[in-house]
Design a protein around this motif. Structure first.
Motif, PDB file in Angstrom:
ATOM      1  N   VAL A  56      77.358 -39.000   1.956  1.00  0.00           N
ATOM      2  CA  VAL A  56      77.598 -39.900   0.815  1.00  0.00           C
ATOM      3  C   VAL A  56      76.303 -40.076   0.031  1.00  0.00           C
ATOM      4  O   VAL A  56      76.291 -39.973  -1.206  1.00  0.00           O
ATOM      5  CB  VAL A  56      78.154 -41.264   1.295  1.00  0.00           C
ATOM      6  N   VAL A  57      75.207 -40.323   0.728  1.00  0.00           N
ATOM      7  CA  VAL A  57      73.919 -40.515   0.061  1.00  0.00           C
ATOM      8  C   VAL A  57      73.547 -39.262  -0.721  1.00  0.00           C
ATOM      9  O   VAL A  57      73.123 -39.336  -1.881  1.00  0.00           O
ATOM     10  CB  VAL A  57      72.821 -40.894   1.083  1.00  0.00           C
ATOM     11  N   ARG A  58      73.729 -38.096  -0.109  1.00  0.00           N
ATOM     12  CA  ARG A  58      73.405 -36.839  -0.790  1.00  0.00           C
ATOM     13  C   ARG A  58      74.199 -36.702  -2.099  1.00  0.00           C
ATOM     14  O   ARG A  58      73.640 -36.360  -3.142  1.00  0.00           O
ATOM     15  CB  ARG A  58      73.689 -35.643   0.123  1.00  0.00           C
ATOM     16  N   ASP A  59      75.483 -36.972  -2.046  1.00  0.00           N
ATOM     17  CA  ASP A  59      76.311 -36.843  -3.243  1.00  0.00           C
ATOM     18  C   ASP A  59      75.868 -37.803  -4.347  1.00  0.00           C
ATOM     19  O   ASP A  59      75.850 -37.444  -5.527  1.00  0.00           O
ATOM     20  CB  ASP A  59      77.787 -37.079  -2.908  1.00  0.00           C
ATOM     21  N   VAL A  60      75.519 -39.023  -3.979  1.00  0.00           N
ATOM     22  CA  VAL A  60      75.053 -40.003  -4.968  1.00  0.00           C
ATOM     23  C   VAL A  60      73.692 -39.590  -5.523  1.00  0.00           C
ATOM     24  O   VAL A  60      73.450 -39.695  -6.727  1.00  0.00           O
ATOM     25  CB  VAL A  60      75.008 -41.426  -4.356  1.00  0.00           C
ATOM     26  N   VAL A  61      72.814 -39.091  -4.677  1.00  0.00           N
ATOM     27  CA  VAL A  61      71.489 -38.648  -5.127  1.00  0.00           C
ATOM     28  C   VAL A  61      71.616 -37.468  -6.083  1.00  0.00           C
ATOM     29  O   VAL A  61      70.934 -37.417  -7.104  1.00  0.00           O
ATOM     30  CB  VAL A  61      70.585 -38.311  -3.921  1.00  0.00           C
ATOM     31  N   ILE A  62      72.487 -36.525  -5.781  1.00  0.00           N
ATOM     32  CA  ILE A  62      72.677 -35.364  -6.661  1.00  0.00           C
ATOM     33  C   ILE A  62      73.026 -35.815  -8.072  1.00  0.00           C
ATOM     34  O   ILE A  62      72.516 -35.287  -9.052  1.00  0.00           O
ATOM     35  CB  ILE A  62      73.765 -34.416  -6.099  1.00  0.00           C
ATOM     36  N   THR A  63      73.875 -36.830  -8.170  1.00  0.00           N
ATOM     37  CA  THR A  63      74.325 -37.322  -9.472  1.00  0.00           C
ATOM     38  C   THR A  63      73.304 -38.219 -10.152  1.00  0.00           C
ATOM     39  O   THR A  63      73.138 -38.151 -11.363  1.00  0.00           O
ATOM     40  CB  THR A  63      75.647 -38.110  -9.306  1.00  0.00           C
ATOM     41  N   ALA A  84      69.840 -39.087  -8.943  1.00  0.00           N
ATOM     42  CA  ALA A  84      68.400 -38.860  -8.791  1.00  0.00           C
ATOM     43  C   ALA A  84      68.163 -37.498  -8.140  1.00  0.00           C
ATOM     44  O   ALA A  84      67.665 -37.408  -7.020  1.00  0.00           O
ATOM     45  CB  ALA A  84      67.775 -39.973  -7.960  1.00  0.00           C
ATOM     46  N   PRO A  85      68.512 -36.416  -8.825  1.00  0.00           N
ATOM     47  CA  PRO A  85      68.390 -35.091  -8.219  1.00  0.00           C
ATOM     48  C   PRO A  85      66.971 -34.753  -7.764  1.00  0.00           C
ATOM     49  O   PRO A  85      66.789 -33.934  -6.863  1.00  0.00           O
ATOM     50  CB  PRO A  85      68.873 -34.135  -9.313  1.00  0.00           C
ATOM     51  N   GLU A  86      65.976 -35.413  -8.338  1.00  0.00           N
ATOM     52  CA  GLU A  86      64.596 -35.178  -7.910  1.00  0.00           C
ATOM     53  C   GLU A  86      64.357 -35.639  -6.465  1.00  0.00           C
ATOM     54  O   GLU A  86      63.384 -35.227  -5.837  1.00  0.00           O
ATOM     55  CB  GLU A  86      63.608 -35.875  -8.861  1.00  0.00           C
ATOM     56  N   GLU A  87      65.257 -36.467  -5.927  1.00  0.00           N
ATOM     57  CA  GLU A  87      65.131 -36.938  -4.541  1.00  0.00           C
ATOM     58  C   GLU A  87      65.853 -36.031  -3.544  1.00  0.00           C
ATOM     59  O   GLU A  87      65.799 -36.277  -2.339  1.00  0.00           O
ATOM     60  CB  GLU A  87      65.665 -38.361  -4.417  1.00  0.00           C
ATOM     61  N   LEU A  88      66.530 -35.007  -4.012  1.00  0.00           N
ATOM     62  CA  LEU A  88      67.286 -34.135  -3.115  1.00  0.00           C
ATOM     63  C   LEU A  88      66.433 -33.520  -2.000  1.00  0.00           C
ATOM     64  O   LEU A  88      66.890 -33.453  -0.859  1.00  0.00           O
ATOM     65  CB  LEU A  88      68.023 -33.055  -3.911  1.00  0.00           C
ATOM     66  N   PRO A  89      65.184 -33.092  -2.267  1.00  0.00           N
ATOM     67  CA  PRO A  89      64.376 -32.577  -1.154  1.00  0.00           C
ATOM     68  C   PRO A  89      64.190 -33.607  -0.032  1.00  0.00           C
ATOM     69  O   PRO A  89      64.155 -33.249   1.138  1.00  0.00           O
ATOM     70  CB  PRO A  89      63.035 -32.228  -1.807  1.00  0.00           C
ATOM     71  N   LEU A  90      64.086 -34.863  -0.389  1.00  0.00           N
ATOM     72  CA  LEU A  90      63.980 -35.913   0.617  1.00  0.00           C
ATOM     73  C   LEU A  90      65.236 -35.963   1.470  1.00  0.00           C
ATOM     74  O   LEU A  90      65.167 -35.994   2.698  1.00  0.00           O
ATOM     75  CB  LEU A  90      63.762 -37.278  -0.052  1.00  0.00           C
ATOM     76  N   GLU A  95      55.951 -43.529  -3.723  1.00  0.00           N
ATOM     77  CA  GLU A  95      57.054 -44.345  -3.230  1.00  0.00           C
ATOM     78  C   GLU A  95      58.329 -44.165  -4.051  1.00  0.00           C
ATOM     79  O   GLU A  95      59.420 -44.258  -3.521  1.00  0.00           O
ATOM     80  CB  GLU A  95      56.660 -45.828  -3.270  1.00  0.00           C
ATOM     81  N   ALA A  96      58.198 -43.933  -5.354  1.00  0.00           N
ATOM     82  CA  ALA A  96      59.368 -43.863  -6.223  1.00  0.00           C
ATOM     83  C   ALA A  96      60.296 -42.711  -5.868  1.00  0.00           C
ATOM     84  O   ALA A  96      61.465 -42.744  -6.204  1.00  0.00           O
ATOM     85  CB  ALA A  96      58.933 -43.739  -7.681  1.00  0.00           C
ATOM     86  N   VAL A  97      59.779 -41.692  -5.181  1.00  0.00           N
ATOM     87  CA  VAL A  97      60.599 -40.535  -4.848  1.00  0.00           C
ATOM     88  C   VAL A  97      61.831 -40.941  -4.055  1.00  0.00           C
ATOM     89  O   VAL A  97      62.895 -40.402  -4.244  1.00  0.00           O
ATOM     90  CB  VAL A  97      59.771 -39.489  -4.073  1.00  0.00           C
TER      91      VAL A  97
END
Length: 154
Positions: free
Chosen positions: A8-15, A17-23, A55-57
């Motif tokens: 769920v978190v991955r799907d929300v991040v993709i939409t 904050a895609p810059e956080e996907l590596p995290l 931290e913002a990542v």
């Protein structure tokens, strides 16, 4: 089979904050409790979640994870945190190389409202722009509702 929190978190991040996907990808293979601990505490440059960025990542990832995890823990109740739950986690770690993600519980209207409230609160505490926080909270709820709608057809 239920949906996993990291999915769920991955799907929300993709939409949102895609810059956080590596995290998020870096969290694969960790159990939910360890992910929660890593996202909850402050990161330093030598920790694997830092990825050399500030931290913002992890802002969106942390907000979404904490809001859903806290509400899910309340739904499951204190019994899941008790001795039997700890024993199950210990045994699972002993016999599996990669921990399987725990399914999220069913979120009713009240729980969805609580997740929404928590996302807004955590985002505000992290000094996220209010309009972005509202968009993020709506996105999380949309993702959770899609899963709930999919579960009812099974």
């Amino acid at each position: 089979m239920g949906r996993a929190l990291l999915s769920v978190v991955r799907d929300v991040v993709i939409t949102n904050a895609p810059e956080e996907l590596p995290l998020v990808v870096g969290l694969n293979g960790l159990d939910d409790a360890e992910i929660g601990r890593r996202l909850a505490r402050g990161r330093t440059s030598d920790e694997p979640l830092g990825f050399g960025a500030g931290e913002a990542v992890a802002l969106v990832t942390s907000v979404v994870w904490m809001a859903i995890q806290t509400t899910a823990n309340e739904v499951v109740g204190a019994a899941a945190q008790g001795a039997l739950g700890r024993l199950r986690v210990t045994l699972r770690r002993m016999f599996r190389r990669t921990p399987s993600p725990a399914p999220l519980p069913h979120f009713g209207r009240r729980e969805l409202a609580e997740v929404h409230r928590r996302v807004l609160e955590l985002a505000r505490d992290a000094e996220m722009d209010p309009s972005r926080a509202a968009q993020l909270a709506d996105s999380v709820i949309s993702r959770l509702v899609l899963d709930t709608a999919g579960d009812s057809g099974e």
